[in-house]
Every structure is written in C-alpha cells, then in structure tokens.
Design an enzyme around this catalytic site. Structure first.
Site, PDB file in Angstrom:
ATOM      1  N   HIS A 184       7.237 -15.148  -2.890  1.00  0.00           N
ATOM      2  CA  HIS A 184       6.174 -15.565  -3.769  1.00  0.00           C
ATOM      3  C   HIS A 184       4.401 -15.217  -3.195  1.00  0.00           C
ATOM      4  O   HIS A 184       3.624 -15.760  -3.546  1.00  0.00           O
ATOM      5  CB  HIS A 184       5.800 -17.108  -4.364  1.00  0.00           C
ATOM      6  CG  HIS A 184       7.451 -18.159  -4.330  1.00  0.00           C
ATOM      7  ND1 HIS A 184       7.162 -18.289  -6.162  1.00  0.00           N
ATOM      8  CD2 HIS A 184       8.158 -18.206  -3.850  1.00  0.00           C
ATOM      9  CE1 HIS A 184       8.425 -18.609  -5.779  1.00  0.00           C
ATOM     10  NE2 HIS A 184       9.201 -18.941  -5.221  1.00  0.00           N
ATOM     11  N   SER A 314     -12.026   8.324  -0.063  1.00  0.00           N
ATOM     12  CA  SER A 314     -13.414   7.560  -0.717  1.00  0.00           C
ATOM     13  C   SER A 314     -14.441   8.888  -0.587  1.00  0.00           C
ATOM     14  O   SER A 314     -14.370   9.590   0.379  1.00  0.00           O
ATOM     15  CB  SER A 314     -13.942   6.915   0.424  1.00  0.00           C
ATOM     16  OG  SER A 314     -15.378   6.570  -0.261  1.00  0.00           O
ATOM     17  N   LYS A 320     -11.825   6.713   4.952  1.00  0.00           N
ATOM     18  CA  LYS A 320     -10.770   6.162   4.863  1.00  0.00           C
ATOM     19  C   LYS A 320      -9.501   6.506   3.321  1.00  0.00           C
ATOM     20  O   LYS A 320      -9.535   7.835   3.829  1.00  0.00           O
ATOM     21  CB  LYS A 320     -11.271   4.977   3.477  1.00  0.00           C
ATOM     22  CG  LYS A 320     -10.437   4.233   2.565  1.00  0.00           C
ATOM     23  CD  LYS A 320     -11.747   3.633   0.800  1.00  0.00           C
ATOM     24  CE  LYS A 320     -10.985   2.718   1.147  1.00  0.00           C
ATOM     25  NZ  LYS A 320     -10.300   2.486   0.141  1.00  0.00           N
ATOM     26  N   GLU A 327       0.727   5.740  -5.336  1.00  0.00           N
ATOM     27  CA  GLU A 327      -0.219   5.485  -6.211  1.00  0.00           C
ATOM     28  C   GLU A 327       0.189   6.527  -7.930  1.00  0.00           C
ATOM     29  O   GLU A 327       0.375   5.804  -9.017  1.00  0.00           O
ATOM     30  CB  GLU A 327      -1.809   5.563  -6.250  1.00  0.00           C
ATOM     31  CG  GLU A 327      -2.113   4.523  -5.252  1.00  0.00           C
ATOM     32  CD  GLU A 327      -3.485   4.562  -5.220  1.00  0.00           C
ATOM     33  OE1 GLU A 327      -4.279   3.977  -4.476  1.00  0.00           O
ATOM     34  OE2 GLU A 327      -4.448   5.921  -5.262  1.00  0.00           O
TER      35      GLU A 327
END
Length: 471
Positions: A184, A314, A320, A327
């Site tokens: 959960h 980025s 970053k 993805e």
C-alpha cells in the site's frame, strides 16, 4: 514510363520499378500512416511466395523455367535486396490485397527481367496467373502474418530470456541487502533487495513462457484455402506440398489447418498473441515503476538503488538526472497496450468468410513485437546491468521503520509489539533502539532476530524467546 492496365483502365508506371498497376492504385488510395511495410513482413511474403512456387512446380502446375525465375526473384526479396519495391501503406482496405499484388507484381517483373524480357510483359509471366498461382490474398496474407510474427516473436523471446537472466544476476548480487518491504506504499516487513529482483526475473520468465505458448498456435496455416477456405483452384497435392515447403524454408513445423474455412475467416489466434504482448508490457511497467520509486530522490526520495546516469535531466536544473530508461520502457509498454486494443477491435470485426481487418491487426502486432524487443534490450543494457544498491540508505530506512516490529511477534507477543509500535510512531523512535533501551531483548538476540536470513525466509531459526519463557 511504361503503361500497364487492369479492368479499371490504364496507369502509367515508372519504368525503373518492379511493381505495377495495382501497387500504383494502392499508393493513390491509401495515404494513411506514411509508413511502408515491416521489412520482416516483406521477407515473410517472399518466403510464402517461394513456397507456393516450389509447390506449384512440384505438382506440375507451373512451368519450370518460369517457376525458377519466380523463385530467384523471391530469394532476392528474402535477402532484403528489394525493400524499396514495397511502398504501399500498411493500413489499407482490401484485406491485404494490395500487399499481395505488390509482391506478385515485383515477382513477375523481376522474373521477366531474369529471363531477358521487358517488365510488364504479363502475357509471358503474369502477377495473377503465375506469381499468384493456386493462391489468394486470403491465404497468402494471413500465412505471411504468421511467418513474420514467429520470426519477430523469436527475437522477443530471446530478449525476455536475457532480461530475466540479468535480473537474476542482480538478485544474487543483492541477496544480502536487507531493506524495508512496502505494501500500500506503506512500510511493511523487511525483504532483501535480492528477493525483489528475483521476483522481477520470475515475472519476466513467465511472460516469456506466455509469448512462447501463443507462438505455437501460429503454425497452422491456411495455404490452399484460396478465397473462402474451400480450396477453389488449389490442387489437393499442392496444398500438401506448400505447407511442407514452407516448413523447409523456415525451419518451423507448419501444418495445413484441419478446417480451412475456419482458418480463413477467424483471426482469434492473433488476439491471443497480442494479448500475451500486452501482459508482457504490464509486467515490464511494474518493474520499471518499482525501479523509479526505489531510485527516487536522491536527497528527498527513497534512494535505495542508484540507476546509471544516461543523460542530463533538465534544461534548467543543473545536476539533475532522470530515470529515462525506465520511463521509455513505460511509454513503449503503453503503446503496446494501445496496439492490443486495435488488434482486439480488428479481430472482433470479421464477418462471414473473411476478416478484412487483417492489415491493421498485422501492423499493430508487428509494431508491438518490435517495440517490446527494442525496449527490453534497452532496459537490460542501459539500466539493469549497471544498477547499484545503496546499502546504507536501505539500512537507514529499515532502522527507522516500525515494520520490523513484526519480526519480534514470535519472541515477545502481539501486545508488547503493539505497544512498541505505538511509542515508536508517537516519538519518532526506532524499534531497535526502544527494545534495547527497555531491555526487552538482548543485543545479541536482537541481531539474530533482525538478521536478513531470519526476517526473509519462511520459518524461525530455533525456538522463540516467547516459547523459552513458556518453558
């Protein structure tokens, strides 16, 4: 230019191409995707046509001189020498007739050239009478889909095996890295990072078996069924021979379907194949999402694993790095799931003796097979191989978690564990610290109880402290 004609009239054809009038009409009629046929499918059409020519020669229907020239032309298609001669859009009306006639015209014109004749001399070698002898689009096209799907499916199965192997290597590498489990999205009982990766490998191997199983259903073909499955204009000996030649050319065990009418008008086998690809995509999405979450941060996320840095993340935030490989795997899988819906609708929309939606079925299955294979190889090579465990962070989350109190249940009982959990949550304390502070369990015993082996394998090593007290 040369002039060719069909019963609709005359069409001017560039003299430097092997295709003819029906291909030109398809180019005019079907400007849909901007794509051309899958190259593996073109090769598969060449294989089917070669098998048909060999079978027709064997039973004495096709003149050997013409037949050998057609076989030579088919070999050139199979060798990949003529891809530019197949310009028709993969999504088309006509149940694949444009594809079939495209290859028929290329075979006829190249065979004419081999025999020293002019392209378009169809009185000598005809796309319909010779290239298409004993055939119909309605048996050639679905058979070529089967051949192509098996060929592409083998590549996918190989990639799935290699991905599972790589995940198992990581499982072995991380077998002693204890971390907090989660259900959960909340802290649960401990697990090892290795067990998680072994589970990923297991799901990928199951996907491989699922895909492999559906490939077996593709070995029944309807060659010789011709237009509606009745075998009109196909010699019974040809029907036997063409399946045998197809098997010899591919190394696969193709058999003539026991019911040619069924095999011509039903396409449920393609829904089965596409469904196995969709489920494979779902398994990959789960793995990719888990890796993204475990690698999140690195300062303000879980950061239990480190994914390989593949590119700056980025255009505005220096330093970053994003999880671009998981993805892209996710996005590929979403497309495969969408393709499955198109296949489902195509299979559903067959009527009477033919499913005319086979072009869109083929287009989406081929894309799914290619996309998944490429994504899996990318996932394995650019992500999985170079994942590192952040053992310090795994231990830090474990120490902070209340979930490890469950491991103490057999030793101190549910009531005392509940009290410890409540105090730990209220005061933001660690369970281990509280247990030692209250002298509930000795440090030596606690280290055994909270060891990776004790907490992540079925059973309890020795009698619990609670049982000893009872004694």
């Amino acid at each position: 230019m040369r002039t060719e004609k069909d019963f609709l009239g005359e069409v001017e054809i560039p003299d430097n191409v092997y295709y003819g009038v029906q291909t030109m009409r398809a180019l005019e009629n079907f400007k849909i995707t901007g794509y051309t046929a899958d190259k593996e499918f073109i090769i598969s059409l060449g294989i089917v046509k070669k098998a048909a020519a060999l079978a027709n020669m064997e039973v004495g229907l096709l003149d050997a001189t013409i037949g050998k020239a057609i076989v030579q032309a088919a070999d050139e298609i199979i060798e990949g020498k003529m891809f530019t001669e197949f310009p028709v859009d993969p999504i088309q009306g006509g149940a694949g007739t444009s594809f079939n006639m495209n290859v028929n015209e290329v075979l006829a014109n190249r065979a004419l050239e081999i025999l020293g004749r002019d392209r378009g001399d169809y009185a000598y070698i005809s796309p319909n009478n010779h290239s298409n002898m004993s055939q119909s689009t309605n048996d050639v096209f679905p058979t070529a889909i089967r051949v192509c799907t098996i060929r592409r499916g083998k590549k996918l199965i190989k990639s799935l095996k290699e991905l599972a192997d790589e995940l198992e290597k990581k499982g072995s590498e991380f077998k002693n890295v204890l971390k907090i489990g989660r259900t959960h999205l909340q802290d649960a009982v401990p697990i090892t990072l290795g067990e998680e990766f072994f589970a990923y490998a297991s799901s990928v191997r199951r996907a491989k078996k699922r895909v492999d199983r559906t490939m077996t259903f593709l070995h029944e073909v309807n060659m010789g069924a011709t237009a509606v499955g009745t075998g009109l204009n196909a010699d019974p000996e040809y029907i036997k021979a063409v399946a045998r030649h197809l098997s010899n050319l591919t190394g696969e065990d193709f058999k003539t379907a026991s019911n040619l009418v069924d095999a011509t008008n039903n396409t449920d086998v393609f829904a089965d194949v596409s469904g196995s690809l969709k489920v494979t995509a779902l398994a990959l999405i789960k793995i990719a999402n888990d890796l993204r979450l475990m690698a999140s941060g690195p300062r303000a996320g879980l950061h239990e694993i480190c994914l390989p840095a593949r590119q700056p993340g980025s255009s505005i935030m220096p330093g970053k790095v994003n999880p671009v490989i998981p993805e892209v795997v996710n996005q590929t899988c979403y497309q495969v799931i969408a393709n499955d819906l198109a296949v489902t609708m195509g299979v559903e929309n067959g009527q009477f003796e033919l499913n005319v939606m086979e072009p869109v079925i083929a287009f989406n299955i081929f894309n799914s097979l290619r996309f998944l294979t490429n994504a899996i190889d990318t996932f394995k090579n650019l992500c999985i191989k170079d994942i590192k465990a952040n053992e310090a962070m795994c231990q830090a989350w474990l120490d902070k978690s209340v979930g490890i109190v469950t491991a103490l249940l057999p030793h101190i009982g549910y009531e005392q564990c509940s009290a410890l959990a409540k105090e730990a949550l209220a005061n933001e304390r660690g369970i281990k610290d509280l247990v030692l502070e209250k002298n509930i369990i000795t440090a030596e015993d606690l280290n055994v109880i909270l060891s990776p082996k004790e907490m992540t394998e079925p059973g309890i090593a020795g009698k619990s402290l609670l049982c000893k007290r009872c004694i």
